[in-house]
Design a protein around this motif. Structure first.
Motif, PDB file in Angstrom:
ATOM      1  N   LEU A 418      31.569 -21.201 -16.130  1.00 40.75           N
ATOM      2  CA  LEU A 418      30.179 -21.687 -16.172  1.00 40.75           C
ATOM      3  C   LEU A 418      29.205 -20.530 -16.056  1.00 40.75           C
ATOM      4  O   LEU A 418      28.201 -20.450 -16.780  1.00 40.75           O
ATOM      5  CB  LEU A 418      29.930 -22.644 -15.009  1.00 40.75           C
ATOM      6  N   LEU A 419      29.501 -19.615 -15.113  1.00 39.04           N
ATOM      7  CA  LEU A 419      28.622 -18.470 -14.893  1.00 39.04           C
ATOM      8  C   LEU A 419      28.582 -17.580 -16.112  1.00 39.04           C
ATOM      9  O   LEU A 419      27.534 -17.104 -16.529  1.00 39.04           O
ATOM     10  CB  LEU A 419      29.139 -17.654 -13.707  1.00 39.04           C
ATOM     11  N   LYS A 420      29.757 -17.381 -16.687  1.00 39.94           N
ATOM     12  CA  LYS A 420      29.858 -16.503 -17.838  1.00 39.94           C
ATOM     13  C   LYS A 420      29.002 -17.050 -18.978  1.00 39.94           C
ATOM     14  O   LYS A 420      28.254 -16.319 -19.625  1.00 39.94           O
ATOM     15  CB  LYS A 420      31.322 -16.421 -18.261  1.00 39.94           C
ATOM     16  N   GLU A 421      29.109 -18.362 -19.170  1.00 39.34           N
ATOM     17  CA  GLU A 421      28.368 -18.992 -20.255  1.00 39.34           C
ATOM     18  C   GLU A 421      26.854 -18.882 -20.017  1.00 39.34           C
ATOM     19  O   GLU A 421      26.092 -18.510 -20.914  1.00 39.34           O
ATOM     20  CB  GLU A 421      28.794 -20.454 -20.341  1.00 39.34           C
ATOM     21  N   ALA A 422      26.445 -19.177 -18.785  1.00 38.49           N
ATOM     22  CA  ALA A 422      25.005 -19.144 -18.471  1.00 38.49           C
ATOM     23  C   ALA A 422      24.463 -17.721 -18.610  1.00 38.49           C
ATOM     24  O   ALA A 422      23.365 -17.511 -19.147  1.00 38.49           O
ATOM     25  CB  ALA A 422      24.760 -19.665 -17.060  1.00 38.49           C
ATOM     26  N   ALA A 423      25.228 -16.736 -18.128  1.00 36.64           N
ATOM     27  CA  ALA A 423      24.760 -15.352 -18.212  1.00 36.64           C
ATOM     28  C   ALA A 423      24.701 -14.899 -19.671  1.00 36.64           C
ATOM     29  O   ALA A 423      23.757 -14.211 -20.080  1.00 36.64           O
ATOM     30  CB  ALA A 423      25.678 -14.442 -17.406  1.00 36.64           C
ATOM     31  N   ALA A 424      25.690 -15.322 -20.461  1.00 36.46           N
ATOM     32  CA  ALA A 424      25.695 -14.936 -21.877  1.00 36.46           C
ATOM     33  C   ALA A 424      24.497 -15.540 -22.607  1.00 36.46           C
ATOM     34  O   ALA A 424      23.867 -14.903 -23.454  1.00 36.46           O
ATOM     35  CB  ALA A 424      26.996 -15.397 -22.527  1.00 36.46           C
ATOM     36  N   ARG A 425      24.167 -16.774 -22.238  1.00 41.68           N
ATOM     37  CA  ARG A 425      22.998 -17.439 -22.821  1.00 41.68           C
ATOM     38  C   ARG A 425      21.725 -16.652 -22.533  1.00 41.68           C
ATOM     39  O   ARG A 425      20.889 -16.428 -23.408  1.00 41.68           O
ATOM     40  CB  ARG A 425      22.866 -18.820 -22.184  1.00 41.68           C
ATOM     41  N   TYR A 426      21.592 -16.232 -21.268  1.00 44.61           N
ATOM     42  CA  TYR A 426      20.413 -15.471 -20.871  1.00 44.61           C
ATOM     43  C   TYR A 426      20.367 -14.158 -21.636  1.00 44.61           C
ATOM     44  O   TYR A 426      19.322 -13.750 -22.149  1.00 44.61           O
ATOM     45  CB  TYR A 426      20.443 -15.226 -19.359  1.00 44.61           C
ATOM     46  N   ALA A 427      21.538 -13.492 -21.709  1.00 44.22           N
ATOM     47  CA  ALA A 427      21.589 -12.198 -22.389  1.00 44.22           C
ATOM     48  C   ALA A 427      21.171 -12.341 -23.843  1.00 44.22           C
ATOM     49  O   ALA A 427      20.447 -11.506 -24.388  1.00 44.22           O
ATOM     50  CB  ALA A 427      22.998 -11.624 -22.292  1.00 44.22           C
ATOM     51  N   LYS A 428      21.612 -13.434 -24.466  1.00 45.74           N
ATOM     52  CA  LYS A 428      21.295 -13.647 -25.879  1.00 45.74           C
ATOM     53  C   LYS A 428      19.794 -13.917 -26.033  1.00 45.74           C
ATOM     54  O   LYS A 428      19.125 -13.335 -26.891  1.00 45.74           O
ATOM     55  CB  LYS A 428      22.104 -14.839 -26.397  1.00 45.74           C
ATOM     56  N   GLU A 429      19.269 -14.761 -25.156  1.00 45.98           N
ATOM     57  CA  GLU A 429      17.855 -15.121 -25.245  1.00 45.98           C
ATOM     58  C   GLU A 429      16.967 -13.891 -25.065  1.00 45.98           C
ATOM     59  O   GLU A 429      15.934 -13.754 -25.699  1.00 45.98           O
ATOM     60  CB  GLU A 429      17.557 -16.152 -24.161  1.00 45.98           C
ATOM     61  N   LYS A 430      17.367 -12.981 -24.151  1.00 43.98           N
ATOM     62  CA  LYS A 430      16.537 -11.826 -23.856  1.00 43.98           C
ATOM     63  C   LYS A 430      16.942 -10.583 -24.645  1.00 43.98           C
ATOM     64  O   LYS A 430      16.337  -9.531 -24.469  1.00 43.98           O
ATOM     65  CB  LYS A 430      16.619 -11.484 -22.360  1.00 43.98           C
ATOM     66  N   GLY A 431      17.975 -10.702 -25.470  1.00 44.79           N
ATOM     67  CA  GLY A 431      18.423  -9.551 -26.246  1.00 44.79           C
ATOM     68  C   GLY A 431      18.986  -8.435 -25.373  1.00 44.79           C
ATOM     69  O   GLY A 431      18.780  -7.255 -25.643  1.00 44.79           O
ATOM     70  N   ILE A 432      19.737  -8.806 -24.305  1.00 43.69           N
ATOM     71  CA  ILE A 432      20.322  -7.801 -23.413  1.00 43.69           C
ATOM     72  C   ILE A 432      21.764  -7.548 -23.851  1.00 43.69           C
ATOM     73  O   ILE A 432      22.497  -8.487 -24.136  1.00 43.69           O
ATOM     74  CB  ILE A 432      20.345  -8.311 -21.956  1.00 43.69           C
ATOM     75  N   THR A 433      22.139  -6.283 -23.920  1.00 43.80           N
ATOM     76  CA  THR A 433      23.546  -5.976 -24.131  1.00 43.80           C
ATOM     77  C   THR A 433      24.170  -5.792 -22.754  1.00 43.80           C
ATOM     78  O   THR A 433      23.768  -4.891 -22.022  1.00 43.80           O
ATOM     79  CB  THR A 433      23.713  -4.673 -24.930  1.00 43.80           C
ATOM     80  N   PRO A 434      25.117  -6.660 -22.372  1.00 41.66           N
ATOM     81  CA  PRO A 434      25.677  -6.543 -21.017  1.00 41.66           C
ATOM     82  C   PRO A 434      26.358  -5.195 -20.806  1.00 41.66           C
ATOM     83  O   PRO A 434      26.922  -4.620 -21.740  1.00 41.66           O
ATOM     84  CB  PRO A 434      26.698  -7.683 -20.953  1.00 41.66           C
ATOM     85  N   ARG A 435      26.268  -4.699 -19.553  1.00 43.92           N
ATOM     86  CA  ARG A 435      26.967  -3.459 -19.216  1.00 43.92           C
ATOM     87  C   ARG A 435      28.461  -3.723 -19.233  1.00 43.92           C
ATOM     88  O   ARG A 435      28.901  -4.854 -18.989  1.00 43.92           O
ATOM     89  CB  ARG A 435      26.611  -3.036 -17.781  1.00 43.92           C
ATOM     90  N   ASP A 436      29.227  -2.685 -19.454  1.00 46.59           N
ATOM     91  CA  ASP A 436      30.669  -2.816 -19.348  1.00 46.59           C
ATOM     92  C   ASP A 436      31.060  -2.455 -17.916  1.00 46.59           C
ATOM     93  O   ASP A 436      31.012  -1.294 -17.519  1.00 46.59           O
ATOM     94  CB  ASP A 436      31.349  -1.876 -20.351  1.00 46.59           C
ATOM     95  N   CYS A 437      31.413  -3.476 -17.122  1.00 47.72           N
ATOM     96  CA  CYS A 437      31.655  -3.238 -15.700  1.00 47.72           C
ATOM     97  C   CYS A 437      32.866  -2.366 -15.445  1.00 47.72           C
ATOM     98  O   CYS A 437      32.973  -1.729 -14.401  1.00 47.72           O
ATOM     99  CB  CYS A 437      31.806  -4.565 -14.961  1.00 47.72           C
ATOM    100  N   SER A 438      33.795  -2.329 -16.391  1.00 44.44           N
ATOM    101  CA  SER A 438      34.989  -1.510 -16.156  1.00 44.44           C
ATOM    102  C   SER A 438      34.647  -0.026 -16.211  1.00 44.44           C
ATOM    103  O   SER A 438      35.387   0.816 -15.715  1.00 44.44           O
ATOM    104  CB  SER A 438      36.049  -1.845 -17.199  1.00 44.44           C
ATOM    105  N   LYS A 439      33.499   0.299 -16.825  1.00 41.07           N
ATOM    106  CA  LYS A 439      33.119   1.707 -16.934  1.00 41.07           C
ATOM    107  C   LYS A 439      32.190   2.159 -15.826  1.00 41.07           C
ATOM    108  O   LYS A 439      31.777   3.312 -15.771  1.00 41.07           O
ATOM    109  CB  LYS A 439      32.461   1.963 -18.290  1.00 41.07           C
ATOM    110  N   GLU A 440      31.792   1.217 -14.932  1.00 49.91           N
ATOM    111  CA  GLU A 440      30.862   1.595 -13.867  1.00 49.91           C
ATOM    112  C   GLU A 440      31.619   2.301 -12.747  1.00 49.91           C
ATOM    113  O   GLU A 440      32.732   1.894 -12.394  1.00 49.91           O
ATOM    114  CB  GLU A 440      30.204   0.329 -13.300  1.00 49.91           C
ATOM    115  N   SER A 441      31.027   3.347 -12.214  1.00 47.22           N
ATOM    116  CA  SER A 441      31.689   4.003 -11.087  1.00 47.22           C
ATOM    117  C   SER A 441      30.912   3.675  -9.818  1.00 47.22           C
ATOM    118  O   SER A 441      29.724   3.425  -9.858  1.00 47.22           O
ATOM    119  CB  SER A 441      31.730   5.499 -11.289  1.00 47.22           C
TER     120      SER A 441
END
Lengths: 441, 362
Positions: A418-441
């Motif tokens: 559910l969270l993933k879907e809601a966050a993806a919706r927001y990202a799409k609406e605002k034109g945000i490219t999500p960060r890649d969390c596996s690359k964060e230090s």
């Protein structure tokens, strides 16, 4: 004569002009804004919460001389729970102190929504401990939002888990009637998606009844509840709505022990005005409840002992006072985490963001801080800005809150998609490219 | 002395009918426009306080301009046409949500057109709720517009498509882009809002001097007499509702897109309607300049009252401070209305009158 008057007025004028400049002469330290409300319809809840924050900041200054020796500077700004006043406060305070605001921590979903866009531009972390947008838990889409130690979706799942336990198992939920009585605003609507999914999954009948803000008029809602005869009422209220609902429940003879308030409907101002009618009422706990821990002894010694306290000493164990302390403590520990990386000096908003994202409090550290028994261990990461998904249930006995359940953990398997879907919706609406969390230090 | 009409001779109708017939007024307004359009952004770029940071723009200038614009909208209806409305906040909301829906459903649409269409949608809503005004007057009409406020509040919360099925009912505006120009910084957004406000204020001041404005004022002063001299009440009342709602809708769209950026329905609740009505009443019913004065009063006064102890370095506990603000603000509103029931615009008018007759004012 006239020359003298002119001289005098010039003197006065220059003095008046100098004063603000003198007052703003900056001390070195870490600036933390306190955006609070001590007036307006939600003041009974806002006052203890603000007291908790300010007293804890003062405690850190008095006891430890600041965060790792960096003094905390703070300023309180009154919003009256109005969104535009909150935005004004934020704009006024965001650049104060040598490094600007470390984080912002408003206790209002409306102000949170308005600031979500602004903090992103100004690079200031937005801490919403226990409230705010549930999907902002996804740090890859919401890098600046931190709904620490519990989101509304976690709360909704735990509430249903507890009902299932009282009924004797999740299979007993089938065919039951549960009412969601909610404050008619984004904050009250937050839990709906999760409750709908749960209703479908467990087969209970969910009826959602809105209450218009501020919630002093609930006759028709409770009439509807009386006709419906639900097994449980889950209440998503804030401020005066809660005691009103409890009184109305008593009027229509709905058992108070079948009412479960969520964690912003479970403090002293919610039950005390309802008097004896509130006995038996239950509420979720956002980690902590009422009561004292070691930190309160420190407060007595270092803050109240010196006459610096804001509240009445007897009120310092209240639910909302504790909530204010816990929220700001998490922010301060985030700053401390950042200092471990960047050095013991005032941190910028960006550095604090890194710190909160890498915040980890284990049992030992929580004990050191004096918050033993108030929160469970917290570990924040890029993918998880919530840190812990646990909660307990407390019950009001007319004098105090008693914890009546063990720790519940929200069902991650159900919430994650559910969270993933809601966050993806927001990202799409605002034109945000999500960060890649596996690359964060 | 500095401000005198003697010696100004007008030799054509055009000059006589000008928006600002007095030369000093023209110079004043041009100076003001230059300050607002050129000097303030330049001072900001130069980094001179208080214009250096974002605070002045985000927290004061942008809300001030938009509220003044909305107040102009309400003033056209309440001040010029005499139809008291308690639904101004809701019509702002209609504009905001209409602009949001148009912008996300038709992203290709130029934003200026989106705002104008949002105003048009709001005008339609205003027309629909203006129909009762043909039958009822005064306080009863105020109650009918109150119904509009509550119905629209309900619609923003309940009709899921209005908020694009956002689960919590709160939405955030798409970026502010005009023909490839991103208005991201506070100063840019300020300029956008300023241009819209200037156009609306200029349009409104011309409108109220023309045929339509005179019809409205005739209806306001005595509707039966107006009808007898040949003014159609249906037409003039409904145009007042439509144009007022258009301006309110435009202001609402700007409030959402340029000021709040993300908002919940409570941004346009009954509190906003009351705020606008207070601006109009304190500023002066039936005055365009009054809208600006009233907006400045309502917006700035609490901030100033709040800031004075801070400037004087008098420590005031936060709780007491905010209560003092409320008390002082309330008292000042009462005093203003007792000593000048016609609002700040009237004080402005008196000052102007005295200046014109200086050094022997009467």
């Amino acid at each position: 004569m006239s020359i003298r008057i002119t001289k005098l007025s010039v003197l006065l004028l220059s003095a008046a002009l100098c004063l603000p400049a003198a007052a703003e002469a900056q001390e070195n330290g870490q600036f933390i804004p306190v955006v609070s409300y001590r007036t307006g319809p939600y003041a009974p809840n806002g006052i203890p919460w603000a007291d908790g924050i300010v007293d804890y900041l003062e405690l850190v200054n008095q006891r430890d001389g600041g965060i790792n020796g960096v003094k905390i500077l703070y300023e309180e700004c009154e919003t009256g729970y109005a969104t535009d006043r909150g935005v004004e406060c934020y704009e006024r305070l965001k650049n104060k102190g040598p490094t600007g605001a470390a984080f912002i921590n408003p206790l209002s979903t409306g102000i949170t929504f308005a600031l979500t866009e602004k903090t992103l531009v100004d690079k200031i972390p937005l801490i919403t401990a226990g409230f705010g947008r549930s999907e902002s838990r996804d740090g890859s889409v919401f890098p600046w939002n931190f709904p620490l130690i519990g989101t509304y979706w976690t709360a909704a799942d735990v509430a249903i888990q507890h009902i299932a336990k009282e009924l004797g198992g999740t299979d007993k939920l089938n065919g039951r009637k549960i009412v969601l009585l909610y404050h008619d605003s984004p904050f009250g609507k937050e839990p709906m998606p999760v409750l709908e999914v749960l209703a479908k999954k467990h087969g209970f009948q969910l009826t959602m009844i809105p209450v218009t803000s501020p919630g002093v008029e609930q006759k028709s809602q409770w009439l509807q509840i009386r006709q419906l005869r639900p097994d449980y009422v889950v209440m998503w209220g804030w401020g005066v709505m809660n005691p009103t609902a409890i009184q109305e429940a008593a009027n229509v003879n709905f058992p108070r022990d079948k009412m479960i308030g969520f964690w912003f409907a479970g403090a002293e101002p919610d039950v005390v005005p309802a008097g004896a009618q509130a006995v038996g009422y239950k509420a979720l706990m956002l980690q902590h409840g009422a009561g004292r821990a070691r930190v309160h002894d420190d407060l007595d010694k270092y803050v109240y002992g010196k006459g610096l306290g804001k509240a009445k000493p007897a009120d310092t164990g209240g639910v909302l006072f504790n909530r204010g302390m816990v929220g700001v403590m998490l922010g301060i520990e985030g700053i401390r985490t950042a200092m471990a990386k960047y050095g013991n000096k005032p941190m910028t908003g960006e550095q604090v963001r890194w710190g909160i994202e890498h915040l980890a409090l284990d049992e030992k550290r929580i004990k050191e801080l004096g918050f033993e028994g108030m929160i469970s261990p917290v570990k924040i990461s890029c993918a998880d800005h919530e840190g812990t998904r646990t909660s307990r249930i407390q019950q009001w006995d007319g004098k105090s809150w008693n914890i009546i359940s063990d720790w519940y953990t929200a069902d991650e398997a159900m919430l994650a998609p559910l969270l993933k879907e809601a966050a993806a919706r927001y990202a799409k609406e605002k034109g945000i490219t999500p960060r890649d969390c596996s690359k964060e230090s | 002395m500095f401000y005198r009409e003697a010696g100004h001779f007008k030799d054509n109708y055009r000059a006589d009918m000008a928006t600002f017939p007095i030369r000093e007024d023209r110079i004043g307004i041009i100076t003001l426009l230059l300050i607002a359009l050129v000097a303030i952004p330049l001072v900001h770029l130069a980094g001179i306080p208080p214009f250096a940071g974002d605070y002045f723009f985000n927290a004061i200038l942008i809300p001030f301009l938009i509220l003044a614009m909305a107040a102009i909208g309400l003033n056209l209806l309440a001040g010029y046409c005499g139809q008291i409305s308690l639904g101004a906040g809701a019509f702002m909301g209609v504009g905001a949500y209409a602009a949001y829906n148009i912008a996300i459903r038709i992203p290709e649409m130029p934003l200026v057109l989106t705002f104008l269409l949002a105003g048009a949608v709001s005008a339609l809503a205003g027309l629909a709720f203006g129909f009762p005004s043909l039958r009822i007057k005064g306080l009863y009409l105020a109650v009918a517009t109150l119904a509009a406020q509550f119905f629209l509040d309900w619609a923003f919360l309940r009709m899921a498509w209005i908020t694009n099925y956002s689960p919590s009912g709160s939405v955030s505006a798409p970026p502010l882009v005009f023909a490839g120009w991103h208005a991201d910084t506070p100063v840019e957004r300020y300029l956008v809002v300023l241009v819209f406000t200037i156009v609306v204020a200029w349009g409104a001041s011309n409108l109220v001097r023309g045929n339509l404005g005179r019809q409205w004022m005739a209806i306001r002063d005595m509707d039966i007499a107006a009808e007898i001299i040949g003014i159609r009440p249906i037409q003039s009342k409904l145009t007042a509702f439509a144009i007022s709602s258009f301006v309110l809708g435009l202001a609402g769209a700007l409030w959402a897109f340029a000021n709040l950026r993300s908002w919940e329905p409570y941004a346009f609740s009954i509190d906003r309607s009351f705020q606008l009505l207070f601006i109009v009443i304190i500023g002066g019913l039936g005055s365009i300049i009054g809208c600006f004065l009233g907006a400045a009063f309502i917006l700035l006064l609490p901030l100033i009252v709040d800031a004075v102890p801070r400037w004087l370095s008098i420590p005031v506990p936060a709780g007491a401070g905010s209560n003092i603000t409320l008390v002082v603000f309330g008292a000042l509103i009462l005093l203003t209305l007792i000593f000048e029931p016609h609002g700040l615009a009237r004080i402005w008018g008196i000052a102007k009158h005295k200046l014109r007759r200086w050094p022997f004012p009467y």
